[in-house]
Design an enzyme around this catalytic site. Structure first.
Site, PDB file in Angstrom:
ATOM      1  N   ASP A 148       6.998  -4.628   1.047  1.00 42.24           N
ATOM      2  CA  ASP A 148       6.644  -3.809   2.207  1.00 42.24           C
ATOM      3  C   ASP A 148       6.248  -4.699   3.368  1.00 42.24           C
ATOM      4  O   ASP A 148       5.644  -5.769   3.175  1.00 42.24           O
ATOM      5  CB  ASP A 148       5.478  -2.868   1.872  1.00 42.24           C
ATOM      6  CG  ASP A 148       5.936  -1.547   1.286  1.00 42.24           C
ATOM      7  OD1 ASP A 148       7.156  -1.362   1.088  1.00 42.24           O
ATOM      8  OD2 ASP A 148       5.073  -0.700   1.012  1.00 42.24           O
ATOM      9  N   ILE A 149       6.530  -4.241   4.562  1.00 38.93           N
ATOM     10  CA  ILE A 149       6.279  -5.042   5.759  1.00 38.93           C
ATOM     11  C   ILE A 149       4.797  -5.337   5.970  1.00 38.93           C
ATOM     12  O   ILE A 149       4.442  -6.350   6.565  1.00 38.93           O
ATOM     13  CB  ILE A 149       6.898  -4.362   6.994  1.00 38.93           C
ATOM     14  CG1 ILE A 149       6.969  -5.340   8.146  1.00 38.93           C
ATOM     15  CG2 ILE A 149       6.137  -3.093   7.356  1.00 38.93           C
ATOM     16  CD1 ILE A 149       7.879  -4.924   9.261  1.00 38.93           C
ATOM     17  N   ASP A 150       3.930  -4.486   5.449  1.00 38.32           N
ATOM     18  CA  ASP A 150       2.489  -4.694   5.644  1.00 38.32           C
ATOM     19  C   ASP A 150       1.827  -5.373   4.443  1.00 38.32           C
ATOM     20  O   ASP A 150       0.611  -5.327   4.277  1.00 38.32           O
ATOM     21  CB  ASP A 150       1.797  -3.369   5.952  1.00 38.32           C
ATOM     22  CG  ASP A 150       1.953  -2.338   4.846  1.00 38.32           C
ATOM     23  OD1 ASP A 150       2.748  -2.567   3.902  1.00 38.32           O
ATOM     24  OD2 ASP A 150       1.295  -1.294   4.928  1.00 38.32           O
TER      25      ASP A 150
ATOM     26  N   HIS B 188       3.443  -0.151 -10.510  1.00 41.79           N
ATOM     27  CA  HIS B 188       2.718   0.409  -9.364  1.00 41.79           C
ATOM     28  C   HIS B 188       1.209   0.358  -9.630  1.00 41.79           C
ATOM     29  O   HIS B 188       0.741   0.815 -10.666  1.00 41.79           O
ATOM     30  CB  HIS B 188       3.155   1.849  -9.126  1.00 41.79           C
ATOM     31  CG  HIS B 188       2.808   2.362  -7.777  1.00 41.79           C
ATOM     32  ND1 HIS B 188       1.512   2.597  -7.386  1.00 41.79           N
ATOM     33  CD2 HIS B 188       3.592   2.658  -6.723  1.00 41.79           C
ATOM     34  CE1 HIS B 188       1.510   3.041  -6.138  1.00 41.79           C
ATOM     35  NE2 HIS B 188       2.764   3.087  -5.709  1.00 41.79           N
ATOM     36  N   PRO B 189       0.429  -0.196  -8.692  1.00 36.60           N
ATOM     37  CA  PRO B 189      -1.004  -0.363  -8.946  1.00 36.60           C
ATOM     38  C   PRO B 189      -1.779   0.951  -9.093  1.00 36.60           C
ATOM     39  O   PRO B 189      -2.832   0.966  -9.717  1.00 36.60           O
ATOM     40  CB  PRO B 189      -1.494  -1.161  -7.736  1.00 36.60           C
ATOM     41  CG  PRO B 189      -0.462  -0.977  -6.694  1.00 36.60           C
ATOM     42  CD  PRO B 189       0.827  -0.748  -7.403  1.00 36.60           C
TER      43      PRO B 189
ATOM     44  N   THR C 286       4.704  10.040 -10.718  1.00 38.72           N
ATOM     45  CA  THR C 286       5.265  10.863  -9.638  1.00 38.72           C
ATOM     46  C   THR C 286       6.767  10.631  -9.481  1.00 38.72           C
ATOM     47  O   THR C 286       7.284  10.471  -8.384  1.00 38.72           O
ATOM     48  CB  THR C 286       4.522  10.596  -8.315  1.00 38.72           C
ATOM     49  OG1 THR C 286       4.598   9.199  -8.003  1.00 38.72           O
ATOM     50  CG2 THR C 286       3.081  11.041  -8.396  1.00 38.72           C
TER      51      THR C 286
ATOM     52  N   GLU D  46      11.850   4.709  -3.385  1.00 33.56           N
ATOM     53  CA  GLU D  46      11.072   4.379  -4.584  1.00 33.56           C
ATOM     54  C   GLU D  46      11.471   5.265  -5.757  1.00 33.56           C
ATOM     55  O   GLU D  46      11.533   4.796  -6.904  1.00 33.56           O
ATOM     56  CB  GLU D  46       9.575   4.522  -4.301  1.00 33.56           C
ATOM     57  CG  GLU D  46       8.709   4.088  -5.476  1.00 33.56           C
ATOM     58  CD  GLU D  46       7.232   4.059  -5.118  1.00 33.56           C
ATOM     59  OE1 GLU D  46       6.739   2.976  -4.748  1.00 33.56           O
ATOM     60  OE2 GLU D  46       6.592   5.134  -5.196  1.00 33.56           O
TER      61      GLU D  46
END
Length: 135
Positions: A23-25, A45-46, A57, A115
């Protein structure tokens, strides 16, 4: 997925052995090294590493190509970090892009977009390396 696919095809072939998509951030708080290299690398996934599978999900609508039935799946993979060899990531991105396009043509958008399709891909094509949520 399409941008990544084109980047690999048009600019990276012959220039790199591996690619990681973040991810860019993304912020790095520690070392990220060669221990993460593998043919196809997924990251747990954390937020969903320690919950029962029925709480993942995943896309649950059968109309979507990202659909994963409630009784299937092993981990929930983060779309914010994945990678591997150019060849394997190219196959992943092409497959996901094609499925995203089919869904769009059928007026379907998976619950977590790319995702969701990544999780379906990893259900059918297990990562050769699985990184912990710390990544």
């Amino acid at each position: 997925m399409e941008k990544l696919e084109k980047l690999i095809e048009n600019e990276l072939v012959g220039e790199a052995d591996y690619i990681f998509c973040l991810d860019i951030d993304t912020k790095f708080y520690g070392r990220w090294g060669a221990e993460s290299l593998g043919r196809l690398v997924g990251v747990i996934h954390p937020w969903l590493y320690n919950v029962p599978r029925n709480q993942f999900t995943y896309e649950r609508r059968p109309e979507s190509l990202a659909y994963i039935p409630a009784a299937e799946g092993d981990y929930y993979y983060a779309g914010a970090a994945f990678g591997g060899t150019l060849e394997d990531v190219l196959h992943l991105t092409k497959t996901c892009r094609e499925q995203l396009n089919v869904d769009a043509a059928n007026s379907i958008e998976a619950v977590w977009q790319e995702e969701s399709h990544l999780n379906k891909y990893f259900l059918l094509n297990k990562p050769s390396k699985l990184l912990s949520p710390e990544y």
